[in-house]
Design an enzyme around this catalytic site. Structure first.
Site, PDB file in Angstrom:
ATOM      1  N   HIS A 232      -1.298   7.527   4.046  1.00  0.00           N
ATOM      2  CA  HIS A 232      -2.663   6.771   4.398  1.00  0.00           C
ATOM      3  C   HIS A 232      -3.393   7.047   2.941  1.00  0.00           C
ATOM      4  O   HIS A 232      -3.897   5.895   2.475  1.00  0.00           O
ATOM      5  CB  HIS A 232      -3.156   7.069   5.389  1.00  0.00           C
ATOM      6  CG  HIS A 232      -4.557   6.400   5.889  1.00  0.00           C
ATOM      7  ND1 HIS A 232      -4.578   5.514   6.697  1.00  0.00           N
ATOM      8  CD2 HIS A 232      -5.814   6.766   5.407  1.00  0.00           C
ATOM      9  CE1 HIS A 232      -5.838   5.111   6.900  1.00  0.00           C
ATOM     10  NE2 HIS A 232      -6.570   5.677   5.834  1.00  0.00           N
ATOM     11  N   GLU A 233      -3.666   8.276   2.618  1.00  0.00           N
ATOM     12  CA  GLU A 233      -4.672   8.475   1.749  1.00  0.00           C
ATOM     13  C   GLU A 233      -4.213   7.899   0.372  1.00  0.00           C
ATOM     14  O   GLU A 233      -4.869   7.781  -0.574  1.00  0.00           O
ATOM     15  CB  GLU A 233      -4.863   9.917   1.638  1.00  0.00           C
ATOM     16  CG  GLU A 233      -5.809  10.554   3.003  1.00  0.00           C
ATOM     17  CD  GLU A 233      -6.733   9.640   3.299  1.00  0.00           C
ATOM     18  OE1 GLU A 233      -7.405   9.131   2.403  1.00  0.00           O
ATOM     19  OE2 GLU A 233      -7.118   9.582   4.530  1.00  0.00           O
TER      20      GLU A 233
ATOM     21  N   HIS B 209      -5.005   2.188  -4.780  1.00  0.00           N
ATOM     22  CA  HIS B 209      -5.767   0.830  -4.786  1.00  0.00           C
ATOM     23  C   HIS B 209      -6.992   1.376  -5.744  1.00  0.00           C
ATOM     24  O   HIS B 209      -7.077   0.554  -6.623  1.00  0.00           O
ATOM     25  CB  HIS B 209      -6.618   0.700  -3.315  1.00  0.00           C
ATOM     26  CG  HIS B 209      -7.241  -0.506  -3.234  1.00  0.00           C
ATOM     27  ND1 HIS B 209      -7.959  -0.702  -2.147  1.00  0.00           N
ATOM     28  CD2 HIS B 209      -7.445  -1.467  -4.189  1.00  0.00           C
ATOM     29  CE1 HIS B 209      -8.150  -1.926  -2.156  1.00  0.00           C
ATOM     30  NE2 HIS B 209      -8.205  -2.446  -3.457  1.00  0.00           N
TER      31      HIS B 209
ATOM     32  N   HIS C  85      -5.138   4.684  -0.337  1.00  0.00           N
ATOM     33  CA  HIS C  85      -6.497   4.561  -0.740  1.00  0.00           C
ATOM     34  C   HIS C  85      -6.383   4.853  -2.246  1.00  0.00           C
ATOM     35  O   HIS C  85      -6.951   4.111  -3.277  1.00  0.00           O
ATOM     36  CB  HIS C  85      -7.348   5.597  -0.367  1.00  0.00           C
ATOM     37  CG  HIS C  85      -7.827   5.032   0.980  1.00  0.00           C
ATOM     38  ND1 HIS C  85      -8.469   3.888   1.246  1.00  0.00           N
ATOM     39  CD2 HIS C  85      -7.798   5.802   2.503  1.00  0.00           C
ATOM     40  CE1 HIS C  85      -8.472   3.884   2.786  1.00  0.00           C
ATOM     41  NE2 HIS C  85      -8.254   4.998   3.181  1.00  0.00           N
TER      42      HIS C  85
END
Length: 597
Positions: free
Chosen positions: A391-392, A398, A395
């Site tokens: 998940h991190e 991105h 980020h």
């Protein structure tokens, strides 16, 4: 004889598992020097006040200085808060954090004249300036945004005053963080092996996923005892945060706090309500899921401390290094360049891996333009730890791709888009694990996927509905006491979980531990992001990653819904929500077929 297992001190963590903040600033002296340089820029910036009508060259000089001030402020702020987060007890780091917040408020005040003056120039004059000075063309979307926000932009002096209040506005969130992460102590509980272990926010979720019910119940009871012992303080903090949001919303001429939260991202309120309506329609599938969980676990009633219980005996223990290898395989559809950057993240000090005493709970990805992103974890060797890393890193990638492909003015994507990239990684990981695992390990992943739906779509929608209710009542002038928060929160839990779940009274206090409530109307973005990610992951698997990677590169160069619509996902309709929730219902039936008793 039992031995109490305690967290290590920061200095006891091996260097390879700590992030390298020196990539931002070599040390605190370098930080102080740049802080002094920032302050020195304020008078130069002030010299442009009242002069932006002096021509395109003057405007261009001012905007370049604006970006210089913003970037320097960002770097100072990010470094200081990450220093603080790695040990919230450390006095000098807390002092630096306070300085950074103050500098950020000063910078906002110094910049506050720009938007009102741009508005006074008007659309026609700005178009004329861009025609006369081609270098101003990069600011076209920036100008369009300012003009769109005109009804909610105040005079130069009013904007300056409002910016100066920013430091005070962080108080509810800062105090909530200090209480939860530093002051609150939850004592010790007995683990399944008889060992006495200190309960922390970092390891709480691990205990809640224990196959041993008495361990789950002990952790649940101990954690909420800590919050209930400070219940009036937490209710006062949340109420003050609501009043703060109401204050800013009214000053900026918004009809409601939800409008003031969504309008800057150009998100229609219908998107928020479409999400809630779709989730309400899908609640029978959630009730079915909880009934099935009760059957598999052999329980007459699911309690609040059973919601995270594993359904199957397979407990995947995944080390940090194993997690890295798994992700490099699971995310291979995103291309070799994506994987190259991931390897760099693993080896070059981007990630702060393990929990230590005083460290901020949870996980996040953050950074400043011009340097690599950073990831904070409190890694646990479990399936959840693997998914949190995925998940991190979503980020972080991105941010990396946005920064690489956009000028500073557009590098920062909106919060609305932020949760999509993180969740695409999770969905791709799920697909990989379901293809490569067998037996009860595969069933455990199937259950984890359903839990992602429950916690990221249903639970965040419940949080979003709670926010909508408490903000509406604050707007109507209602008194919001601890008892009222509890009543509303408990009623929503009954609505979302139905009769299959026995709601223990402690769950009424869960609102007290949710830090996202101090960033108004943030949590709905997890649910919209998850729904979008389910669709995008399917597209990546069927058609390749080219369109998705383009999405990651666009930053904030267009409106959020437009950027997302370019991938084929249109949240202006409820269709992506209904499609994702249909997938949930189908997966529940797969669980009934493969894992039911």
């Amino acid at each position: 004889m039992t031995v109490t297992k305690q967290l290590p001190e920061r200095k006891e963590i091996a260097p390879q598992y700590k992030w390298k903040l020196a990539d931002l600033f070599s040390d605190s002296e370098a930080w102080e020097a740049e802080a002094a340089r920032l302050v020195e820029l304020f008078p130069t910036l002030a010299s442009f006040s009242g002069k932006l009508s002096g021509g395109p060259q003057v405007l261009g000089q001012c905007l370049k200085l604006m970006e210089q001030v913003q970037l320097l402020t960002e770097r100072l702020y990010v470094y200081a808060l990450m220093q603080s987060d790695q040990d919230t007890r450390e006095g000098s780091a807390q002092a630096m954090r306070g300085r950074a917040i103050s500098l950020s408020s000063q910078a906002q005040a110094a910049l506050s004249f720009i938007e009102p003056e741009l508005l006074s120039l008007g659309e026609e004059k700005l178009a004329q300036y861009m025609a006369q000075e081609p270098e101003l063309g990069v600011y076209q979307h920036f100008f369009a945004e300012i003009l769109r926000l005109a009804p909610h932009t105040l005079s130069g002096r009013e904007e300056e005053i409002l910016a100066l209040t920013g430091e005070m506005a962080t108080t509810p969130s800062s105090v909530h963080s200090a209480l939860s992460n530093a002051d609150l102590k939850f004592g010790t509980i007995q683990a399944a092996n008889g060992e006495e272990v200190e309960l922390t926010l970092g390891n709480y979720s691990e205990f809640m996923r224990s196959p041993h019910r008495e361990v789950r119940k002990a952790a649940f009871t101990a954690l909420y005892r800590g919050y209930m012992d400070h219940k009036y303080a937490f209710s006062a903090l949340l109420d003050s945060s609501l009043r703060k949001d109401l204050f800013y919303g009214r000053l900026r001429n918004y009809s409601s706090t939800v409008e003031s939260a969504l309008y800057p991202d150009n998100i229609p309120q219908e998107v928020y309500h479409n999400l809630l309506e779709a989730v309400h329609a899908a609640l029978p599938a959630m009730y079915r899921y909880q009934e099935l969980r009760g059957e598999i676990l052999g329980l007459d009633k699911i309690h609040a401390y059973d919601l995270y219980a594993p359904l199957f005996g397979a407990e995947l223990k995944i080390s940090y290094h194993q997690a890295q290898e798994i992700l490099l395989k699971a995310l291979a559809p995103l291309g070799e360049e994506y994987l190259r950057v991931l390897r760099e993240a693993f080896s070059s000090g981007w990630i702060d891996v393990y929990e230590n005493k005083g460290k901020r709970s949870g996980a996040y990805a953050w950074g400043a333009y011009g340097t690599h992103p950073y990831v904070l974890l409190n890694f646990q060797e479990s399936l959840e730890g693997l998914y949190t890393l995925a998940h991190e890193l979503g980020h972080a990638m991105h941010s990396y791709l946005s920064n690489k492909n956009q000028p500073y003015i557009y590098a920062d994507y909106t919060i609305f888009l932020a949760e999509i990239a993180s969740t695409v990684n999770e969905v791709l990981l799920t697909g990989y694990l379901l293809r490569t695992l067998e037996g009860e390990e595969r069933l455990a992943v199937l259950n984890y996927y359903l839990e992602q739906f429950r916690t990221t779509l249903f639970r965040q929608a419940m949080f979003a509905e709670f926010e909508l209710e408490i903000h509406s009542q604050a707007q109507a002038g209602q008194s919001l006491t601890m008892e009222r928060f509890n009543q509303m929160y408990l009623e929503l839990n009954r609505k979302y979980y139905g009769s299959p779940v026995e709601l223990d009274p402690q769950i009424a206090f869960e609102w007290a531990r949710i830090p996202h409530f101090y960033t108004a109307f943030y949590v709905n973005k997890y649910a919209t992001g998850f729904s979008s990610a389910v669709a995008l992951a399917r597209t990546i698997e069927d058609e390749g990653a080219e369109g998705y990677l383009k999405f990651l590169m666009q930053g904030g160069s267009d409106y959020s819904l437009n950027i997302l619509k370019g991938t084929g996902v249109d949240l202006a309709t409820g269709e992506p929500f209904h499609r994702a929730l249909a997938n949930f219902a189908q997966t529940v039936e797969k669980l009934a077929e493969y894992g039911g008793r």
